[in-house]
Design a protein around this motif. Structure first.
Motif, short mmCIF file in Angstrom:
data_model
loop_
_atom_site.label_atom_id
_atom_site.label_comp_id
_atom_site.label_asym_id
_atom_site.label_seq_id
_atom_site.Cartn_x
_atom_site.Cartn_y
_atom_site.Cartn_z
N PRO A 271 -77.06 2.23 -20.79
CA PRO A 271 -76.76 2.68 -19.43
C PRO A 271 -77.77 3.71 -18.97
O PRO A 271 -78.22 4.55 -19.76
N VAL A 272 -78.14 3.66 -17.70
CA VAL A 272 -79.10 4.61 -17.16
C VAL A 272 -78.38 5.92 -16.85
O VAL A 272 -77.30 5.93 -16.24
N SER A 273 -78.99 7.01 -17.29
CA SER A 273 -78.40 8.33 -17.09
C SER A 273 -78.13 8.59 -15.61
O SER A 273 -78.95 8.29 -14.74
N GLY A 274 -76.95 9.12 -15.33
CA GLY A 274 -76.55 9.42 -13.96
C GLY A 274 -75.77 8.31 -13.30
O GLY A 274 -75.18 8.52 -12.24
N THR A 275 -75.73 7.10 -13.94
CA THR A 275 -74.97 5.99 -13.37
C THR A 275 -73.77 5.63 -14.22
O THR A 275 -72.99 4.75 -13.85
N GLN A 276 -73.61 6.29 -15.37
CA GLN A 276 -72.56 5.93 -16.30
C GLN A 276 -71.38 6.88 -16.22
O GLN A 276 -71.50 8.01 -15.76
N SER A 277 -70.23 6.41 -16.71
CA SER A 277 -69.02 7.24 -16.79
C SER A 277 -68.20 6.76 -17.98
O SER A 277 -68.27 5.60 -18.38
N LEU A 278 -67.44 7.69 -18.57
CA LEU A 278 -66.60 7.34 -19.71
C LEU A 278 -65.53 6.36 -19.27
O LEU A 278 -64.89 6.54 -18.23
N LEU A 279 -65.33 5.33 -20.03
CA LEU A 279 -64.32 4.31 -19.72
C LEU A 279 -62.95 4.85 -20.14
O LEU A 279 -62.59 4.83 -21.31
N ARG A 280 -62.16 5.32 -19.17
CA ARG A 280 -60.88 5.93 -19.48
C ARG A 280 -59.72 4.94 -19.45
O ARG A 280 -58.66 5.20 -20.00
N SER A 281 -59.90 3.81 -18.80
CA SER A 281 -58.87 2.79 -18.78
C SER A 281 -59.54 1.45 -18.53
O SER A 281 -60.70 1.40 -18.08
N ALA A 282 -58.86 0.36 -18.81
CA ALA A 282 -59.42 -0.97 -18.63
C ALA A 282 -58.30 -1.94 -18.28
O ALA A 282 -57.11 -1.64 -18.45
N ILE A 283 -58.68 -3.11 -17.80
CA ILE A 283 -57.71 -4.11 -17.42
C ILE A 283 -56.80 -4.45 -18.60
O ILE A 283 -57.24 -4.49 -19.74
N MET A 284 -55.53 -4.67 -18.32
CA MET A 284 -54.55 -4.94 -19.36
C MET A 284 -54.50 -6.42 -19.70
O MET A 284 -54.91 -7.27 -18.90
N PRO A 285 -54.00 -6.77 -20.90
CA PRO A 285 -53.81 -8.18 -21.24
C PRO A 285 -52.97 -8.89 -20.19
O PRO A 285 -52.05 -8.31 -19.62
N GLN A 286 -53.32 -10.12 -19.91
CA GLN A 286 -52.62 -11.00 -18.96
C GLN A 286 -53.03 -10.76 -17.51
O GLN A 286 -52.93 -11.67 -16.70
#
Length: 323
Positions: A271-286
């Protein structure tokens, strides 16, 4: 400094390692070799340790559809309390291919667990997939994925890759290929539960930067993944690199397959610095299949980062060959 873990730990098939510095900063890398025993080919892989444990990790590429390549997920819990981990396999085109019941495993504090995605038939080999790994209580962990092809299977080799705990709107992929490229794909996954993304893959060659044919302005719904074949471009212009740009933060993975000698690799995208963020949540199953999500599968939306993360490097699980 080099430490031969196999010489120190002689009675364990797997081991996880934490490297800490009393002061200053360091870089730790894991190197593994296979010696041809247990149905493997001779080989060597290396992977950097993880500097920051996270509650959510993504692997945008998975074992290729229609192959016998094995796939395992290794989760190391560096914390002081046990945690439950959910390994979520996202099938391509879920509305057609359906969903996979997530794997769940409890990982004790300062211990690790290994999940074999093909230990039971819930993951179909005929369909492509990507993987989301999350802790249900938000505890930070370290996650590695291993792909392995048996000797004589037509796709032999092994690859160890750290998961990606961040998403970004701009990624760079360096593809400095020196061997015979048989297949090459870039996988772009959208782990967002709500946002549709539009992305473009740009090819960086000796003649300039151009949009990759068939990979400009691609729409990616929440939970979807798109794999783009760049093998022809790499064969014609070895050493090409790629830039992936998007209006929504995404995850990117890479697959390279070689013909002479037979081998494969999953190099990390950056990832390019300044464009990234920590993934704190994601799509759930189903959810990607348009089905009602089971609320019991939803984790707590919390991420705790250790204060000493910058002086600690956690190496994923190492497979040791003994005997």
């Amino acid at each position: 400094m080099v430490v031969d873990v196999g010489a120190v730990v002689t009675l364990r098939e797997h081991v996880a390692t934490t490297v800490s510095a009393r002061n200053g900063r360091l870089v730790a890398e894991q190197v593994q070799t296979t010696d041809g025993r247990s149905g493997t080919d001779l080989g060597l892989t290396s992977v950097l340790g993880g500097t920051v444990p996270s509650a959510v990790w993504v692997f945008a590429d998975g074992s290729p559809a229609g192959t016998t390549v094995g796939e395992t997920i290794s989760v190391f819990n560096p914390g002081d309390t046990d945690t439950t981990v959910q390994v979520q396999v996202q099938l391509d085109d879920q509305r057609t291919n359906g969903t996979v019941e997530p794997f769940e495993v409890t990982v004790a504090s300062h211990r690790f667990a290994v999940v074999d995605l093909y230990a039971d038939p819930r993951v179909p080999r005929s369909v492509g997939h990507w993987v989301i790994v999350r802790t249900l209580d938000g505890a930070p962990v370290i996650v590695e994925r291993t792909l392995s092809g048996a000797k004589g299977s037509g796709l032999s080799g092994s690859s160890h890759t750290m998961g990606v705990p961040v998403v970004a709107t701009r990624w760079l992929v360096g593809s400095l290929v020196t061997g015979d490229v048989k297949a090459a794909t870039l996988s772009v996954a959208n782990p967002s539960a709500t946002d549709t993304a539009t992305f473009t893959i740009r090819s960086i060659t000796g003649t300039g930067v151009v949009d990759t044919p068939g990979a400009a302005g691609i729409s990616l719904a929440p939970g979807e993944r798109r794999s783009v074949d760049v093998g022809a471009l790499l064969a014609a212009s070895p050493g090409s690199s790629f830039e992936i740009v998007s209006d929504v933060a995404l995850s990117v993975g890479q697959w390279l397959q070689f013909g002479t000698p037979v081998d494969f690799a999953t190099p990390q995208a950056f990832p390019v610095s300044g464009t990234q963020s920590l993934l704190r949540s994601a799509i759930m199953p189903q959810a990607g299949a348009g089905l009602e999500v089971d609320p019991s599968l939803a984790p707590e939306d919390t991420v705790v980062i250790p204060d000493d993360a910058v002086t600690t490097s956690v190496l994923p699980v190492t497979t040791l060959t003994t005997g």
